[in-house]
Write a protein that holds these residues in place. Structure first.
Motif, mmCIF file in Angstrom:
data_model
loop_
_atom_site.group_PDB
_atom_site.id
_atom_site.type_symbol
_atom_site.label_atom_id
_atom_site.label_comp_id
_atom_site.label_asym_id
_atom_site.label_seq_id
_atom_site.Cartn_x
_atom_site.Cartn_y
_atom_site.Cartn_z
ATOM 1 N N LEU A 99 -4.794 33.067 30.614
ATOM 2 C CA LEU A 99 -6.007 32.907 31.419
ATOM 3 C C LEU A 99 -5.695 32.794 32.908
ATOM 4 O O LEU A 99 -6.614 32.736 33.717
ATOM 5 C CB LEU A 99 -6.769 31.665 30.961
ATOM 6 N N SER A 117 3.733 30.049 29.958
ATOM 7 C CA SER A 117 2.436 29.666 29.426
ATOM 8 C C SER A 117 2.588 28.485 28.488
ATOM 9 O O SER A 117 3.473 28.451 27.649
ATOM 10 C CB SER A 117 1.799 30.831 28.668
ATOM 11 N N ASP A 139 -10.347 28.967 24.379
ATOM 12 C CA ASP A 139 -10.612 30.371 24.691
ATOM 13 C C ASP A 139 -10.976 30.596 26.152
ATOM 14 O O ASP A 139 -11.686 31.535 26.476
ATOM 15 C CB ASP A 139 -11.726 30.918 23.791
ATOM 16 N N GLY A 140 -10.507 29.724 27.038
ATOM 17 C CA GLY A 140 -10.734 29.894 28.469
ATOM 18 C C GLY A 140 -12.157 29.666 28.907
ATOM 19 O O GLY A 140 -12.523 29.996 30.024
ATOM 20 N N GLU A 141 -12.977 29.100 28.040
ATOM 21 C CA GLU A 141 -14.385 28.944 28.385
ATOM 22 C C GLU A 141 -14.835 27.491 28.409
ATOM 23 O O GLU A 141 -15.155 26.964 29.463
ATOM 24 C CB GLU A 141 -15.244 29.726 27.380
ATOM 25 N N ASP A 188 -1.709 28.018 31.754
ATOM 26 C CA ASP A 188 -2.048 28.958 30.687
ATOM 27 C C ASP A 188 -1.953 30.364 31.281
ATOM 28 O O ASP A 188 -2.811 30.777 32.063
ATOM 29 C CB ASP A 188 -3.451 28.682 30.157
ATOM 30 N N ARG A 193 -4.560 30.243 34.647
ATOM 31 C CA ARG A 193 -5.180 29.032 35.180
ATOM 32 C C ARG A 193 -4.282 27.830 34.958
ATOM 33 O O ARG A 193 -3.509 27.782 34.013
ATOM 34 C CB ARG A 193 -6.518 28.759 34.486
#
Length: 155
Positions: free
Chosen positions: A137, A110, A52-54, A134, A139
């Motif tokens: 995100l 992606s 989740d990009g975290e 991705d 990134r």
């Protein structure tokens, strides 16, 4: 008498050409098959994945690898932390397998990236890196990529 001369001429031409054809066939065989590690089969992989990009979490996959000559293809099913399917396509050069990795749907960039693995322990272990993009995100991620061959019993 003319038939004998035809046979002699054909024999001389064949004798002159065959050594070059033999070298070409040997070179083609070496290019396709020589000194290639045996990587065909099922593998269990681990790497770091950004969920989740975290948070970076440990991820794992089961990969089925097939090989034709120097070209190898892997179909990876990620089970942890999310369920996703990946395809890996690349070429073996000595003890290295390098190529591209794609999300199975391949509708965008992606989930696409590159990988490079060094084959160790006579094809029982591979270690290397993977880099992918991705788009959701925006990134680029890089991680170490560890592969362990799964034996026939599935362990």
């Amino acid at each position: 008498m003319d038939e004998i001369w035809v046979k002699v001429i054909v024999g001389v031409i064949a004798g002159a050409v065959l050594p070059y054809l033999g070298k070409g066939i040997i070179a083609l065989y070496d290019r396709l098959f020589r000194d290639l590690p045996f990587i065909k089969g099922n593998w269990r992989t681990t790497y770091r994945y950004v969920k989740d990009g975290e948070t970076e979490v440990e991820a794992s996959e089961i990969v089925e690898v097939s090989k034709t000559g120097r070209w190898a293809t892997g179909v990876a099913q990620m089970h942890n932390p999310v369920h996703r399917k990946w395809e890996l396509k690349g070429e073996l050069r000595g003890r290295y397998w390098a190529g591209r990795v794609y999300a199975a749907d391949r509708k965008t960039l992606s989930g696409s990236g590159v990988f490079q693995l060094k084959v160790l322990e006579n094809g029982k272990v591979m270690e290397g890196f993977m880099l992918w993009y991705d788009a959701a995100l925006d990134r680029i991620y890089s991680t170490s990529y560890s592969w362990r061959k799964v034996d026939k019993s599935g362990a």
